[in-house]
Design a protein around this motif. Structure first.
Motif, mmCIF file in Angstrom:
data_model
loop_
_atom_site.group_PDB
_atom_site.id
_atom_site.type_symbol
_atom_site.label_atom_id
_atom_site.label_comp_id
_atom_site.label_asym_id
_atom_site.label_seq_id
_atom_site.Cartn_x
_atom_site.Cartn_y
_atom_site.Cartn_z
ATOM 1 N N ILE A 33 1.077 -1.239 0.099
ATOM 2 C CA ILE A 33 -0.245 -0.064 -0.058
ATOM 3 C C ILE A 33 1.257 1.095 0.104
ATOM 4 O O ILE A 33 1.757 1.515 0.896
ATOM 5 C CB ILE A 33 -1.083 -0.040 0.809
ATOM 6 N N GLN A 34 0.397 2.261 -0.897
ATOM 7 C CA GLN A 34 1.694 3.419 -0.715
ATOM 8 C C GLN A 34 0.892 4.603 0.093
ATOM 9 O O GLN A 34 -0.834 4.334 -0.187
ATOM 10 C CB GLN A 34 1.258 4.009 -2.008
ATOM 11 N N LEU A 35 1.629 4.987 1.167
ATOM 12 C CA LEU A 35 1.546 6.049 1.791
ATOM 13 C C LEU A 35 2.061 7.435 1.699
ATOM 14 O O LEU A 35 3.191 7.359 1.307
ATOM 15 C CB LEU A 35 1.751 5.532 3.687
ATOM 16 N N LEU A 36 1.588 8.301 2.969
ATOM 17 C CA LEU A 36 1.973 9.924 2.514
ATOM 18 C C LEU A 36 2.128 9.415 4.432
ATOM 19 O O LEU A 36 1.472 8.671 4.844
ATOM 20 C CB LEU A 36 1.689 10.707 2.442
ATOM 21 N N THR A 37 3.565 10.115 4.231
ATOM 22 C CA THR A 37 4.335 10.297 6.003
ATOM 23 C C THR A 37 3.893 11.979 6.345
ATOM 24 O O THR A 37 5.234 12.574 5.285
ATOM 25 C CB THR A 37 5.191 9.165 6.818
ATOM 26 N N ASN A 38 4.319 12.565 7.547
ATOM 27 C CA ASN A 38 4.157 13.731 8.501
ATOM 28 C C ASN A 38 5.895 14.181 8.553
ATOM 29 O O ASN A 38 6.178 14.599 8.786
ATOM 30 C CB ASN A 38 3.783 14.484 9.229
ATOM 31 N N HIS A 39 6.766 13.300 7.030
ATOM 32 C CA HIS A 39 8.234 13.471 7.713
ATOM 33 C C HIS A 39 8.303 14.452 5.849
ATOM 34 O O HIS A 39 8.310 14.172 5.042
ATOM 35 C CB HIS A 39 9.017 12.032 7.545
ATOM 36 N N PHE A 40 9.765 15.682 6.312
ATOM 37 C CA PHE A 40 9.532 16.279 5.618
ATOM 38 C C PHE A 40 11.185 16.623 5.014
ATOM 39 O O PHE A 40 11.676 16.532 6.381
ATOM 40 C CB PHE A 40 9.271 17.760 5.989
ATOM 41 N N LYS A 41 11.379 16.172 3.750
ATOM 42 C CA LYS A 41 12.946 15.914 3.253
ATOM 43 C C LYS A 41 13.692 17.128 3.178
ATOM 44 O O LYS A 41 13.549 18.143 3.824
ATOM 45 C CB LYS A 41 12.728 15.040 2.035
#
Length: 928
Positions: free
Chosen positions: A73-81
């Motif tokens: 499953i593709q997810l987003l996370t609240n980490h910013f590169k």
């Protein structure tokens, strides 16, 4: 049980079990440090044996490979590169010391930043125009060195009256500046002189950040990341935010939510730099802290004490609540810190007022006036209601300074640090929850508003922060198959199931029982009838109760202990023998003060299983939930994993395995002296992993490491927690010792991992050796963390991630063996994943098998028909600690007590011990 008896010849000194220190995973554990036939010689007296060899420190193991079971499953996370361009430079660390002109050190918080800002303004050229990252206390960092290793400066700060322009009108905004105010305007502002010393302390290579990203963490890399975090804190401080560790809160009323009692929930943001497999990232999340309702002090007190008007206030309580809070006084708009309240009312409280001119002896003339008289007649300020109330004191003990209550307003953004009531907590949860989409939107806006690109220090480190959420690959593990009664199997759907038309897998029989009613408004007859009927549907045979004991209405006013005693006298006079079970109806939900004394009486004094209820609406669902708890407490099981029934759990079913859940609960923030409570639960009746018992002890306040796992009281005796649990496993598992011990530890931060591995695990090993010198079980140690700020989102979907979602890449640790798991279905707000860290694994689980075991343990919680967010043994440890904590509560704790287990001038105060539970309930799931 021979091999399990202590053999009386003392204890191996724990050095024998340095199980693989993680650096060489594939190798067998190193040989014991002491050859097996050598017993260390004891010195004269009872000193511990000389250390034979330096003990090898265990460190967390490295990741052994990725898992791949489950649907991708593709997810987003609240980490910013975060991009880092300048890795060749150095951070220079300087220590800061601040003192007043006369050499006294500055201890007040908050003044440091003002002083350092002034140093920068005044001495810019001497500092070569450098930007500082200052932590507000003793540390200051720069990129590249300052011109000299030791710098000394003197700066002057005015005691600035905030919003000076309105310092000269009377409170109602009409009338000319009065005499007192004009005089104050002409007087020069009070100013203070500070001496500042900045001296070189250390040099931190920025290269350390790059090393950390390769998994080579060092002291330097943690320091370098700390500098970056300090830059973010300082960035927030410059915008006037309240700082709480790595979270910051703006003074904006639209972020405030009233939770009752004069307390507001204030929404802000957490932001911190994290090293991960995907590189350096900035983790930003929504964060909430509690603040005192700003505005008139009297309004706050009325809300805080929930009274109608200021004349009904309890002033001794108000004095404790107000101490050290900051207020602004009108009309001069000056800021002060509250030191107390006046002994007398405003109309009666006298003070000495200096007059103009001197008397005949040349001494300054003084008169005695009341505070009321001074403000009304000398200052011409109208006082509507505070004449008959105490004044606020902002002075020193020897020199009080009083202000009438109605001229004082509380400054905004002052933290409220006491524990919230049940109602406040419920209100806070309701007002601070955010659906996933809303949270993403808020976080994106926060990143834009914070405008980190403008931060000169980040720029000089060559740091740039992406504005898009990081993409990660997740996998959704299938729900485990469950077994219920009549040989029926089923799969939970969306992390949930129910017992409609199903029987419990191991129902109990309830024969000798009674009902105890402390609640005036409950129809006990129909409750009992419905309970028996519902039990029958689930397979639990419930006989008619012996009796229903109604509380005598005259006892309702008595203290809780007395009410419980009276009830037990009644029970003893009428029942033929000890009941097997008591159902207790309490008057209030959630927070009845009868709960602690009642539980203590039943469990510790009589060994009776009891279930408390406070029914408002009794329906089938409610009764089923109550029966699930009763069945588990009475030794039954509601459902089982199919894999534990047919024993086929990888590695766990092959060799006797005990599963432990460990947790320490501390007193609430306002009670620094309440003993901490350590709870360890352990599985029993191997090959089951659904049945547990608990052992609970008190320890010194705020101590996180459990200190009573092994407690040698003599050459042959160990009174520790582990012995009790291991012996129970042995007797309940067909006289087998566990070959494998799997430990789930809750509530420790990354900085404490080494202590868990080297202090707690050592005690557990010593306890095993004390039972049987030759016994070498294998250990798995896993820490579970819920207090972190990583969240996951489904792109383009309003829903939370599906239950069973696991992530072990990208945002996980560059080297260590960790993963995130959302085992439960997030129904409200945004799902909070549990972060599991595998610190040690002697058993040799594959990544898939271990993740599957952890996932399965989220489905064995007997109190509910849902998957839970953290493994059941940890939840049970929480419950056991909380319930036993209630035993303590009613005994000694008042808001002001300060002796319990605290440190006084006479040394550490002994911690009060919890009562041990009676034999027949100590092995039960009494905490369920």
């Amino acid at each position: 049980m021979d091999s399990f008896e202590p053999d009386g010849n003392g204890v191996a000194n724990g050095n024998g079990a340095t199980n693989g220190n993680g650096a060489q995973e594939a190798l067998p554990p190193p040989p014991p440090v002491i050859p097996p036939n050598v017993v260390p010689v004891r010195a004269e007296g009872d000193q511990p044996p000389e250390p034979v060899k330096k003990k090898v420190m265990r460190v967390p193991i490295a990741r052994r490979g990725l898992a791949n079971k489950g649907q991708k499953i593709q997810l987003l996370t609240n980490h910013f590169k975060v991009g880092v361009n300048n890795v060749d430079g150095h951070f220079f660390h300087y220590s800061v010391s601040l003192a007043y002109e006369d050499g006294r050190p500055v201890d007040g918080k908050g003044v440091g930043r003002k002083v350092i800002d002034r140093v920068q303004e005044t001495y810019d050229t001497e500092l070569a125009g450098k930007d500082f990252a200052y932590d507000g206390e003793k540390s200051l960092f720069t990129v590249g060195p300052l011109p000299r290793n030791k710098l000394e400066f003197t700066v002057v700060l005015e005691d600035v009256i905030s919003n000076r322009n309105n310092g000269n009108s009377s409170p109602n905004g009409h009338g000319s500046p009065n005499e007192g105010d004009r005089k104050r305007m002409r007087r020069p502002y009070q100013s203070k002189t500070f001496k500042v010393e900045i001296s070189f302390a250390a040099k931190i290579p920025m290269q350390a950040i790059a090393n950390a990203l390769r998994g080579q963490e060092s002291e330097n890399s943690q320091e370098a990341l700390r500098v970056l975090d300090i830059i973010l804190r300082q960035h927030a401080a410059k915008q006037g935010c309240l700082l709480v560790r790595q979270s910051f809160f703006h003074n904006d009323p639209k972020n405030f939510a009233d939770v009752g009692g004069g307390v507001l929930g204030c929404r802000g943001f957490h932001s911190s730099f994290r090293t991960s497999q995907g590189g350096l990232s900035l983790n930003i999340d929504v964060s909430t802290t509690m603040i005192i309702q700003p505005g008139p002090v009297v309004d706050f007190l009325i809300a805080n004490q929930n009274v109608r008007d200021p004349f009904s206030l309890d002033w001794s309580k108000a004095k404790r609540t107000l101490k050290n809070l900051r207020i602004k006084t009108s009309p001069a708009n000056q800021e002060f810190k509250i030191t107390g309240l006046s002994e007398k009312t405003c109309k009666d409280q006298m003070f000495t007022l200096k007059q103009r001119g001197n008397d005949a002896d040349g001494e300054p003339q003084t008169i005695e006036v009341t505070v009321y008289d001074y403000f009304v007649n000398h200052r011409g300020i109208e006082l509507r209601y505070s004449g008959d109330l105490p004044c606020i004191n902002v002075g020193k003990p020897k020199r009080p300074t009083f202000f009438p209550l109605e001229l004082c307003s509380l400054v905004s953004l002052q933290r409220y640090t006491k524990a919230l009531s049940t109602l406040q907590r419920a209100s806070l949860v309701e007002k601070s929850r955010q659906k996933p989409q809303e949270r993403m939107k808020v976080l994106s806006e926060a990143l834009k508003c914070n405008n980190y690109d403008s931060e000169p220090l980040l720029r000089s480190c060559g740091i740039s922060i992406s504005t898009s959420f990081t993409q990660v690959d997740g996998r959704v593990l299938p729900a485990p198959r469950l077994k219920v009664g009549n040989g029926e199997d089923f799969f939970p759907r969306n992390g949930r199931w129910n017992f409609n038309n199903k029987k419990l897998v191991q129902p109990t029989k309830i024969e000798r029982w009674a009902v105890v009613n402390f609640s005036a408004r409950c129809d006990t007859q129909s409750l009992v009838r419905d309970l028996i009927k519902c039990g029958d549907l689930k397979g639990i045979q419930i006989d008619a109760p012996f009796d229903v004991f109604q509380e005598n209405p005259q006892n309702r006013r008595a203290p809780p202990m007395a009410r419980v005693e009276k009830m037990f006298e009644d029970i003893q006079s009428k029942l033929p023998g000890a009941p097997q079970f008591l159902l207790c109806l309490l008057p209030e939900r959630k927070n009845s003060d009868l709960y602690g004394p009642w539980k203590r009486k039943n469990l510790a004094e009589y060994g009776i299983v009891t279930q408390c209820i406070a029914p408002t609406r009794v329906n089938d669902q409610y009764l089923t939930n109550v029966l699930l708890k009763i069945n588990a407490k009475m030794g039954g099981l509601n459902s089982l994993l199919a894999v534990e029934h047919s024993p086929s759990i990888p590695l766990v079913s092959k060799a006797p395995t005990i599963i432990l859940g460990m947790d320490v609960s501390h007193g609430s923030p306002g009670q620094s002296d309440v003993p901490s409570i350590a709870a360890v639960v352990s599985s029993r009746q191997w090959p089951l992993i659904s049945k547990y018992r608990a052992s609970v002890r008190t320890q010194s306040p705020k101590v996180e490491m459990i200190d009573s796992l092994f407690k040698k009281t003599s050459e042959t005796e160990d009174d520790g927690i582990m012995r009790e649990l291991l012996l129970d496993f042995y007797t309940s598992s067909g006289k087998r010792k566990p070959d494998q011990i799997i430990i789930f530890r809750d509530g420790v931060s990354e900085s404490q991992f080494n202590q868990v591995l080297n202090i707690e695990l050592d005690q557990i090993i010593e306890s095993c050796k004390f039972l049987d010198e030759k016994w070498n079980p294998k250990f798995v140690v896993i820490v579970a963390q819920k207090n972190h700020h990583t969240k996951f989102f489904q792109p383009g979907s309003p829903d939370n991630v599906p239950p069973g979602t696991v992530i072990d890449n990208k945002v996980c640790h560059p080297r260590n063996n960790d993963f995130y798991l959302c085992a439960h279905a997030g129904m409200i707000g945004t799902t909070r994943p549990t972060h599991y860290h595998v610190l040690l694994d002697d058993v040799g689980f594959s990544a898939d098998d271990l993740q599957e075991l952890v996932h399965s343990l989220s489905y064995v919680y007997q109190r509910s028909t849902t998957a839970i967010s953290v493994v059941a043994p940890i939840c049970y440890a929480h419950l056991a600690a909380t319930q036993m904590g209630q035993f303590m509560k009613f005994e000694e704790l008042s808001e002001t007590s300060s002796s319990h287990g605290g440190v006084t001038s006479a040394g550490a105060v002994p911690v009060p011990q919890l009562p041990r539970l009676q034999e027949n309930v100590c092995n039960s799931m009494f905490f369920c």
